[in-house]
Write a protein that holds these residues in place. Structure first.
Motif, PDB file in Angstrom:
ATOM      1  N   PHE A 156      24.396  49.716 -97.467  1.00  0.00           N
ATOM      2  CA  PHE A 156      24.189  48.329 -97.258  1.00  0.00           C
ATOM      3  C   PHE A 156      25.437  47.624 -97.862  1.00  0.00           C
ATOM      4  CE2 PHE A 156      22.692  44.194 -98.996  1.00  0.00           C
ATOM      5  CZ  PHE A 156      22.515  43.379 -97.850  1.00  0.00           C
ATOM      6  N   HIS A 157      25.894  47.959 -99.019  1.00  0.00           N
ATOM      7  CA  HIS A 157      26.847  47.463 -99.645  1.00  0.00           C
ATOM      8  C   HIS A 157      28.192  47.726 -98.770  1.00  0.00           C
ATOM      9  CE1 HIS A 157      24.592  46.731-103.454  1.00  0.00           C
ATOM     10  NE2 HIS A 157      24.739  45.806-103.045  1.00  0.00           N
ATOM     11  N   GLN A 158      28.457  48.717 -98.307  1.00  0.00           N
ATOM     12  CA  GLN A 158      29.698  49.392 -97.629  1.00  0.00           C
ATOM     13  C   GLN A 158      29.893  48.280 -96.344  1.00  0.00           C
ATOM     14  OE1 GLN A 158      32.018  51.024 -98.225  1.00  0.00           O
ATOM     15  NE2 GLN A 158      33.088  50.755 -96.193  1.00  0.00           N
ATOM     16  N   ASN A 159      28.373  48.401 -95.638  1.00  0.00           N
ATOM     17  CA  ASN A 159      28.492  47.380 -94.395  1.00  0.00           C
ATOM     18  C   ASN A 159      28.871  45.912 -94.809  1.00  0.00           C
ATOM     19  OD1 ASN A 159      27.446  47.676 -91.387  1.00  0.00           O
ATOM     20  ND2 ASN A 159      26.114  45.649 -92.496  1.00  0.00           N
ATOM     21  N   GLU A 160      28.350  45.628 -95.898  1.00  0.00           N
ATOM     22  CA  GLU A 160      28.596  44.106 -96.214  1.00  0.00           C
ATOM     23  C   GLU A 160      30.098  43.943 -96.272  1.00  0.00           C
ATOM     24  OE1 GLU A 160      26.682  41.208 -96.421  1.00  0.00           O
ATOM     25  OE2 GLU A 160      25.497  42.267 -95.081  1.00  0.00           O
ATOM     26  N   TYR A 161      30.683  44.778 -97.172  1.00  0.00           N
ATOM     27  CA  TYR A 161      32.080  44.879 -97.535  1.00  0.00           C
ATOM     28  C   TYR A 161      32.805  44.953 -96.085  1.00  0.00           C
ATOM     29  CZ  TYR A 161      36.697  46.264 -98.819  1.00  0.00           C
ATOM     30  OH  TYR A 161      38.052  46.432 -99.193  1.00  0.00           O
TER      31      TYR A 161
ATOM     32  N   VAL B 225      36.093  42.278 -91.506  1.00  0.00           N
ATOM     33  CA  VAL B 225      36.285  41.766 -90.167  1.00  0.00           C
ATOM     34  C   VAL B 225      36.289  40.364 -89.765  1.00  0.00           C
ATOM     35  CG1 VAL B 225      35.027  42.068 -87.837  1.00  0.00           C
ATOM     36  CG2 VAL B 225      35.185  44.121 -89.229  1.00  0.00           C
ATOM     37  N   ARG B 226      35.558  39.680 -90.670  1.00  0.00           N
ATOM     38  CA  ARG B 226      35.246  38.328 -90.495  1.00  0.00           C
ATOM     39  C   ARG B 226      36.645  37.509 -90.802  1.00  0.00           C
ATOM     40  NH1 ARG B 226      29.234  37.271 -92.619  1.00  0.00           N
ATOM     41  NH2 ARG B 226      28.081  37.718 -90.662  1.00  0.00           N
ATOM     42  N   ASP B 227      37.100  37.786 -91.923  1.00  0.00           N
ATOM     43  CA  ASP B 227      38.479  37.551 -92.537  1.00  0.00           C
ATOM     44  C   ASP B 227      39.564  37.556 -91.513  1.00  0.00           C
ATOM     45  OD1 ASP B 227      37.141  36.873 -94.936  1.00  0.00           O
ATOM     46  OD2 ASP B 227      38.178  38.596 -96.071  1.00  0.00           O
ATOM     47  N   GLU B 228      39.637  38.807 -90.866  1.00  0.00           N
ATOM     48  CA  GLU B 228      40.613  39.227 -89.743  1.00  0.00           C
ATOM     49  C   GLU B 228      40.511  38.201 -88.677  1.00  0.00           C
ATOM     50  OE1 GLU B 228      40.141  43.356 -88.578  1.00  0.00           O
ATOM     51  OE2 GLU B 228      40.715  44.214 -90.864  1.00  0.00           O
ATOM     52  N   GLU B 229      39.475  37.996 -88.156  1.00  0.00           N
ATOM     53  CA  GLU B 229      38.836  37.055 -87.228  1.00  0.00           C
ATOM     54  C   GLU B 229      39.542  35.735 -87.460  1.00  0.00           C
ATOM     55  OE1 GLU B 229      34.783  37.690 -86.384  1.00  0.00           O
ATOM     56  OE2 GLU B 229      35.316  39.369 -85.007  1.00  0.00           O
ATOM     57  N   ALA B 230      39.113  35.169 -88.742  1.00  0.00           N
ATOM     58  CA  ALA B 230      39.448  33.934 -89.316  1.00  0.00           C
ATOM     59  C   ALA B 230      41.036  33.717 -89.443  1.00  0.00           C
ATOM     60  CB  ALA B 230      38.946  33.450 -90.588  1.00  0.00           C
TER      61      ALA B 230
ATOM     62  N   GLU C   5      29.053  41.547 -84.477  1.00  0.00           N
ATOM     63  CA  GLU C   5      27.715  41.497 -83.901  1.00  0.00           C
ATOM     64  C   GLU C   5      27.354  42.898 -84.341  1.00  0.00           C
ATOM     65  OE1 GLU C   5      29.751  40.629 -81.633  1.00  0.00           O
ATOM     66  OE2 GLU C   5      29.888  38.567 -81.744  1.00  0.00           O
ATOM     67  N   LEU C   6      27.581  44.100 -84.061  1.00  0.00           N
ATOM     68  CA  LEU C   6      27.185  45.218 -84.386  1.00  0.00           C
ATOM     69  C   LEU C   6      26.948  45.452 -85.924  1.00  0.00           C
ATOM     70  CD1 LEU C   6      26.210  48.003 -83.325  1.00  0.00           C
ATOM     71  CD2 LEU C   6      28.550  48.723 -83.827  1.00  0.00           C
ATOM     72  N   LEU C   7      28.136  45.103 -86.644  1.00  0.00           N
ATOM     73  CA  LEU C   7      27.766  44.982 -88.231  1.00  0.00           C
ATOM     74  C   LEU C   7      26.822  43.791 -88.698  1.00  0.00           C
ATOM     75  CD1 LEU C   7      31.524  45.359 -89.425  1.00  0.00           C
ATOM     76  CD2 LEU C   7      29.933  47.001 -89.489  1.00  0.00           C
ATOM     77  N   GLU C   8      26.619  42.809 -88.082  1.00  0.00           N
ATOM     78  CA  GLU C   8      25.672  41.923 -88.415  1.00  0.00           C
ATOM     79  C   GLU C   8      24.415  42.267 -88.337  1.00  0.00           C
ATOM     80  OE1 GLU C   8      26.716  38.425 -86.194  1.00  0.00           O
ATOM     81  OE2 GLU C   8      28.154  37.846 -87.789  1.00  0.00           O
ATOM     82  N   ARG C   9      23.924  43.201 -87.191  1.00  0.00           N
ATOM     83  CA  ARG C   9      22.661  43.617 -86.860  1.00  0.00           C
ATOM     84  C   ARG C   9      22.332  44.634 -87.965  1.00  0.00           C
ATOM     85  NH1 ARG C   9      17.978  43.311 -86.070  1.00  0.00           N
ATOM     86  NH2 ARG C   9      16.733  44.618 -84.607  1.00  0.00           N
ATOM     87  N   LYS C  10      23.423  45.699 -88.041  1.00  0.00           N
ATOM     88  CA  LYS C  10      23.276  46.691 -88.911  1.00  0.00           C
ATOM     89  C   LYS C  10      22.797  46.236 -90.213  1.00  0.00           C
ATOM     90  CE  LYS C  10      25.464  50.903 -90.580  1.00  0.00           C
ATOM     91  NZ  LYS C  10      26.577  51.739 -90.648  1.00  0.00           N
ATOM     92  N   GLY C  11      23.585  45.192 -90.675  1.00  0.00           N
ATOM     93  CA  GLY C  11      23.199  44.752 -92.109  1.00  0.00           C
ATOM     94  C   GLY C  11      21.862  44.277 -92.064  1.00  0.00           C
ATOM     95  N   GLU C  12      21.424  43.367 -91.019  1.00  0.00           N
ATOM     96  CA  GLU C  12      19.914  43.054 -91.069  1.00  0.00           C
ATOM     97  C   GLU C  12      19.172  44.107 -91.195  1.00  0.00           C
ATOM     98  OE1 GLU C  12      19.492  40.639 -87.626  1.00  0.00           O
ATOM     99  OE2 GLU C  12      21.199  39.238 -87.908  1.00  0.00           O
TER     100      GLU C  12
END
Length: 73
Positions: free
Chosen positions: A45-50, A55-60, A5-12
């Motif tokens: 921004f690109h680093q954050n998206e990466y 993290v999403r892949d690890e969670e999946a 969630e932190l990374l998502e908010r930072k990305g926004e």
């Protein structure tokens, strides 16, 4: 708030900031210092998206593993 969630908010926030820089560049142009800030913001921004995708892949993977372990029991 979890790490995802932190990374998502930072990305926004980064996305909105980059959009504002693009608008400024298109409207007024950027001086040397502004162009430098803009490029660094894009890199961040690109680093954050990466990082967010990793993290999403690890969670999946964890969900798949826990799902397959639950079925085996």
């Amino acid at each position: 708030m979890g790490y995802t969630e932190l990374l998502e908010r930072k990305g926004e926030l980064l996305k909105k900031t980059v959009e504002n820089w693009v608008l400024k560049e298109n409207r007024d142009g950027l001086n040397h210092q502004e162009a430098h800030i803009y490029r660094n913001m894009l890199k961040e921004f690109h680093q954050n998206e990466y990082e967010l995708n990793a993290v999403r892949d690890e969670e999946a993977i964890k969900r798949q593993e826990s799902g397959s372990n639950g079925k085996a029991e």
